[in-house]
Enzyme design. Sequence first.
Site, mmCIF file in Angstrom:
data_model
loop_
_atom_site.group_PDB
_atom_site.id
_atom_site.type_symbol
_atom_site.label_atom_id
_atom_site.label_comp_id
_atom_site.label_asym_id
_atom_site.label_seq_id
_atom_site.Cartn_x
_atom_site.Cartn_y
_atom_site.Cartn_z
ATOM 1 N N CYS A 2 0.879 -1.337 0.249
ATOM 2 C CA CYS A 2 -0.019 -0.150 0.056
ATOM 3 C C CYS A 2 0.947 1.339 -0.088
ATOM 4 C CB CYS A 2 -1.072 0.176 1.300
ATOM 5 S SG CYS A 2 -2.042 -1.154 1.505
ATOM 6 N N ARG A 27 3.382 -0.026 -5.415
ATOM 7 C CA ARG A 27 3.092 -0.438 -4.044
ATOM 8 C C ARG A 27 1.728 -1.267 -3.988
ATOM 9 N NH1 ARG A 27 6.922 2.332 -0.410
ATOM 10 N NH2 ARG A 27 5.770 1.215 1.279
ATOM 11 N N TRP A 74 -2.986 -2.554 -1.608
ATOM 12 C CA TRP A 74 -2.714 -4.113 -1.958
ATOM 13 C C TRP A 74 -3.401 -4.643 -0.596
ATOM 14 C CZ3 TRP A 74 -0.314 -8.157 0.641
ATOM 15 C CH2 TRP A 74 0.008 -9.173 -0.220
ATOM 16 N N ASN A 98 -0.953 1.558 5.810
ATOM 17 C CA ASN A 98 -0.161 0.586 5.193
ATOM 18 C C ASN A 98 0.214 -0.349 6.283
ATOM 19 O OD1 ASN A 98 1.785 -0.877 3.649
ATOM 20 N ND2 ASN A 98 3.406 0.715 3.823
ATOM 21 N N GLY A 99 -0.055 -1.644 6.189
ATOM 22 C CA GLY A 99 0.455 -2.575 7.188
ATOM 23 C C GLY A 99 -0.693 -3.463 7.606
ATOM 24 N N GLU A 478 15.433 -18.013 -11.029
ATOM 25 C CA GLU A 478 14.976 -16.642 -11.410
ATOM 26 C C GLU A 478 13.924 -16.637 -12.721
ATOM 27 O OE1 GLU A 478 14.788 -14.095 -10.054
ATOM 28 O OE2 GLU A 478 14.792 -12.291 -11.217
ATOM 29 N N LYS A 482 10.213 -15.269 -13.037
ATOM 30 C CA LYS A 482 9.825 -14.314 -14.003
ATOM 31 C C LYS A 482 8.672 -14.515 -14.879
ATOM 32 C CE LYS A 482 11.554 -11.725 -12.483
ATOM 33 N NZ LYS A 482 12.525 -11.056 -11.555
ATOM 34 N N GLU A 485 5.257 -15.081 -12.651
ATOM 35 C CA GLU A 485 4.738 -13.847 -12.318
ATOM 36 C C GLU A 485 4.113 -12.723 -13.318
ATOM 37 O OE1 GLU A 485 8.921 -11.524 -10.952
ATOM 38 O OE2 GLU A 485 7.098 -10.778 -9.857
ATOM 39 N N HIS A 501 14.241 -37.696 -9.442
ATOM 40 C CA HIS A 501 13.609 -37.892 -8.182
ATOM 41 C C HIS A 501 12.351 -37.357 -8.079
ATOM 42 C CE1 HIS A 501 17.614 -39.146 -7.306
ATOM 43 N NE2 HIS A 501 18.298 -37.776 -7.647
ATOM 44 N N LYS A 601 5.327 -3.903 -5.762
ATOM 45 C CA LYS A 601 6.813 -3.826 -5.985
ATOM 46 C C LYS A 601 7.722 -3.938 -4.457
ATOM 47 C CE LYS A 601 10.655 -3.115 -8.287
ATOM 48 N NZ LYS A 601 11.141 -4.310 -8.888
HETATM 49 C C1 F6R Z 1 10.373 -10.647 -8.400
HETATM 50 C C2 F6R Z 1 10.472 -9.452 -7.293
HETATM 51 C C3 F6R Z 1 10.428 -10.123 -5.970
HETATM 52 C C4 F6R Z 1 11.426 -9.366 -5.112
HETATM 53 C C5 F6R Z 1 11.092 -9.517 -3.453
HETATM 54 C C6 F6R Z 1 12.061 -8.785 -2.625
HETATM 55 O O1 F6R Z 1 10.314 -10.275 -9.524
HETATM 56 O O2 F6R Z 1 10.722 -8.451 -7.538
HETATM 57 O O3 F6R Z 1 10.279 -11.283 -5.829
HETATM 58 O O4 F6R Z 1 12.573 -9.759 -5.376
HETATM 59 O O5 F6R Z 1 9.679 -9.169 -3.381
HETATM 60 O O6 F6R Z 1 12.051 -7.488 -2.923
HETATM 61 P P1 F6R Z 1 13.238 -6.513 -2.483
HETATM 62 O O7 F6R Z 1 14.338 -6.804 -3.342
HETATM 63 O O8 F6R Z 1 12.844 -5.093 -2.683
HETATM 64 O O9 F6R Z 1 13.325 -7.005 -1.068
#
Ligand code: F6R
Length: 606
Positions: A2, A27, A74, A98-99, A478, A482, A485, A501, A601
């Site tokens: 948020c 956010r 969020w 926020n929280g 990774e 990607k 998501e 396995h 984010k």
């Molecule tokens: C995936 C992604 C998330 C962040 C995770 C940690 O693309 O961006 O998995 O890596 O939420 O976020 P930070 O790096 O801001 O602690």
Amino acid sequence: MCGIIGISSNKPVSANIINSLKKLEYRGYDSAGIATLSNGEINEVKSEGRVDNLENNFDLKNLKGNIGIGHVRWATHGIPNSVNAHPHSSHNVSVVHNGIIENSTILKKYLINNGHIFKSQTDTEVIVHLITENLKTSELEEAITKTLKQLHGSFALGIVFKDKPDLIIGARRGSPLAVGYGPNENYLGSDSYALKSMTNKITYLDDGEFCVVKKDQVLFFNEQGIKVNKKILELSSNEASYDKGDYKHFMAKEIEEQPTTIKTGIKEYIDNFNKEINIINFPWEIEEIKSITLIGCGTAYHSCLMAKYWLEELTTLDVNIDIASEFRYRKNRFKKDNLYVFVSQSGETADTYAALDLCNKNSMKTCAVVNVIESSIARDSNFVLPIHCGPEIGVASTKAFLGQILVLYILVLKLGFLRNEISKSKYQKKIEDLKTLPVLIEKTLQHDNDIQAISSTFNDAKGSMFLGRGFSYPIALEGALKLKELSYVHAEGYPAGEMKHGPLALIEEGIPVVVLAPRDNYYKKTISNMQEVIARGAKVLLITNKSTDEVVSENIWETIEVENTNDDLLPFLLTIPLQKLAYYSALKKGYDIDKPRNLAKSVTVE
Ligand code: F6R
């Protein structure tokens, strides 16, 4: 998560609140809302979905008021709709939050018994009614102190009062909050990014503090309600980096920016003249560090895993890695000679921060590898290694991942050299190789049309797998993250050798499988695993590096060859096609690439 904004001014505030909310959308984007005060009334407008919806649904230009608060959500408690959207208001108080309020159920019962009527399903609404209740018996500041004490959990709050047309209260516990200073107006915001178009003068609230923001004055108080003085920081402003430019999406721009990310990182950390790594003011003697624990979430956790492989290859340090949400609740054996490294783009991730806080409380050595240097994780670590990749706006991390692994690799080289585990000549050779990386990334970025063509196969399949061994395994994880998501396609990252396995049972005719098999020490083993999946019908996309040796295998569906470099640096190059694969899959599906569903984010809730 948020995002919160508050403005107290001598002129109407709604336009600036909207602008800031648009910046804060990274956010959360489940709903948006604003409350302003004018003529002794609270004017509240809120809508489900994006800030654009709010603008389309209401005549915000005519929303009066020189003071107001805004929010992007969020969802945690209650579905994302306009009723659960913030601000939440009673007849005299309006709140953005926020929280998470952990004791909201108990507080709600108590408030309902006292005659309060609830409209939403949110935990936030208890704050509104609690303040209203406490104001019956106390003056404003006392009512706030009392309310904050009654709340369990984490929060950043912005609060306005119907009969106080000149002030906003801000409060912080756990979730970040900043105050900004402008001409004849002052601001409250979740982060400096939200305030950047209005000011570069910022104060961050510390945990437990609250503030009173008026257009011409800001006061800060600690948990006990005692006034405290705080420093004003001047941030460098670079609005240009918040712009998409000619790109369709921030993610596309951020992928293409990666040669610059790496160039900047190298410039910041490499002393060309002395062929040396500049990590200065390291607060410990090298002998004091016998082991390392790296902690992060999501992509940042994958960076930690990458660093583990490098540390084990190039040093004899004991290495552990941990997912922050697990670390924070485990019975950890804290060790004085262990270095705890926290990896985070935002520097605000709640779980990573809590893990850091736990280490600080146990007097451990803490180091942050972060992008946002003003963030809570950076501020509260003993030592900071910035990523220097500029703002990353796309929710899916791309350039920050490359920035994180660059800084971690540089740290590994430095530690190995100082511990006499990497000879001077090897150290300097590795530094020289590192300097070639931006050009190699640029060349790898040229793979574009081929990846676009391949991406449809992943969208049409019911699932996909990403396999790698050794240095390529973190990159497989990774790549899978990607893809899932962004394009909402099931994707699983796996160590190639683990397939037999269990997961091999998933392989059937036509399932796309990405195999990362650069010509490193693991190459032959990975190629064998690749043949095992091909034999069972998988459509293999092989990603390897350029070589004069042909890959000895039949029935590979597609091959992408990245540039050639030393084994340590291949993970940087292997990452690029995987980022593009996820981008183009989502683009073809018409999904919102910069704001994938259900995500945000900066993950400031646990
Ligand atoms: C995936 C992604 C998330 C962040 C995770 C940690 O693309 O961006 O998995 O890596 O939420 O976020 P930070 O790096 O801001 O602690």
